[in-house]
Scaffold this motif. Structure first.
Motif: not given
Length: 210
Positions: A143-168
Motif C-alpha cells: 500500500f505504501n509503495d503504491k502511494a509513493i508511486e502515485a506521488a511520483g506520477e503527480l510530481g508532489i512529495s510524500y510524507t510519513g506518519g505512524s498512524d499510531a493508536h498506541e504510544p509504542r
C-alpha cells in the motif's frame, strides 16, 4: 539540519483507542523525534489537548495539530485550518481541496490505497493536493509503495506518519524535513515539498488485515 516529525498520531480523543496523548509525546521524545502532530479522527477540536502540552515540552519537542478528516471518498490529513468550522462531515474531496486551499491550509491523502477508507486511484485525478502520505505505519508495504508511486506520477512529495493508536507505535514512520520546523513555518514548509517520508520498520507490518 534534519527535522523529524511524525505527522499522523492518534490518542484516546480519536474514539478508537485509549492511548494517552502525553505518553505519545514521551515516546516521540524517546524515539528522537523533533516533533509530532496529533491528527484525531473527524475533529480538529479533538486535539485541543495538545495545547496544554506545547509549553510543557517546548524545550524538547514541537507539538503540532491537524485532523484526519473523512471526506466522502476517504481519509485525508488537513493542517493549517480548523476544518470543523469550514467543512461538514463527508464533504466531497474536490470541495475539501477547494475550501482548505482557499483558507491557506493543506490536504494530504492518508493511507491512500488502504481498502475501505481511502481515496485510491481517484487521487491521480485531483489538483490541489499538497502531498501524499507515502509511509503509513499501519499499512502493508504494498500500500505504501503504491502511494509513493502515485506521488511520483503527480510530481508532489510524500510524507510519513505512524498512524499510531498506541504510544509504542509513535515514530515507526515519520517525515524528515530539510530544515527546522516551527509553528510559524510549518504550513509553508509542507507546501514547499522539501521533505520525505521515512519508514523505520525492518519489516513493514500492518494491523489491518486486507
Amino acid at each position: 539540519m534534519l527535522f523529524k516529525i511524525d505527522l499522523h498520531v492518534h490518542s484516546k480523543y480519536s474514539g478508537d483507542t485509549d492511548s494517552d496523548p502525553e505518553e505519545c509525546v514521551v515516546r516521540a521524545v524517546e524515539q528522537g523525534l523533533n516533533g509530532l502532530a496529533f491528527t484525531e479522527h473527524y475533529s480538529y477540536e479533538a486535539s485541543e489537548h495538545a495545547e496544554s502540552m506545547r509549553e510543557k515540552y517546548e524545550d524538547v519537542i514541537t507539538i503540532f495539530r491537524g485532523v484526519e478528516y473523512s471526506a466522502e471518498e476517504g481519509h485525508c490529513l488537513i493542517f493549517g485550518v480548523n476544518a470543523d468550522r469550514l467543512l461538514s462531515p463527508y464533504t466531497p474531496i474536490e470541495d475539501v481541496l477547494k475550501v482548505v486551499n482557499e483558507e491557506g491550509g493543506v490536504v494530504i491523502p492518508s493511507h491512500p490505497f488502504r481498502r475501505g477508507n481511502s481515496l485510491g486511484e481517484m487521487l491521480l485525478t485531483l489538483t490541489g493536493l499538497c502531498a501524499i502520505e507515502g509511509f503509513n505505519g499501519a499499512n502493508m508495504r504494498a500500500f505504501n509503495d503504491k502511494a509513493i508511486e502515485a506521488a511520483g506520477e503527480l510530481g508532489i512529495s510524500y510524507t510519513g506518519g505512524s498512524d499510531a493508536h498506541e504510544p509504542r507505535e509513535v515514530g515507526s514512520c515519520f517525515t524528515e524535513f530539510r530544515e527546522m520546523v516551527s509553528h510559524d513555518n510549518f504550513i509553508d514548509l509542507l507546501k514547499s515539498g522539501r521533505y520525505q517520508g521515512i519508514d523505520t520498520r525492518k519489516v513493514s507490518k500492518s494491523r489491518w488485515f486486507f
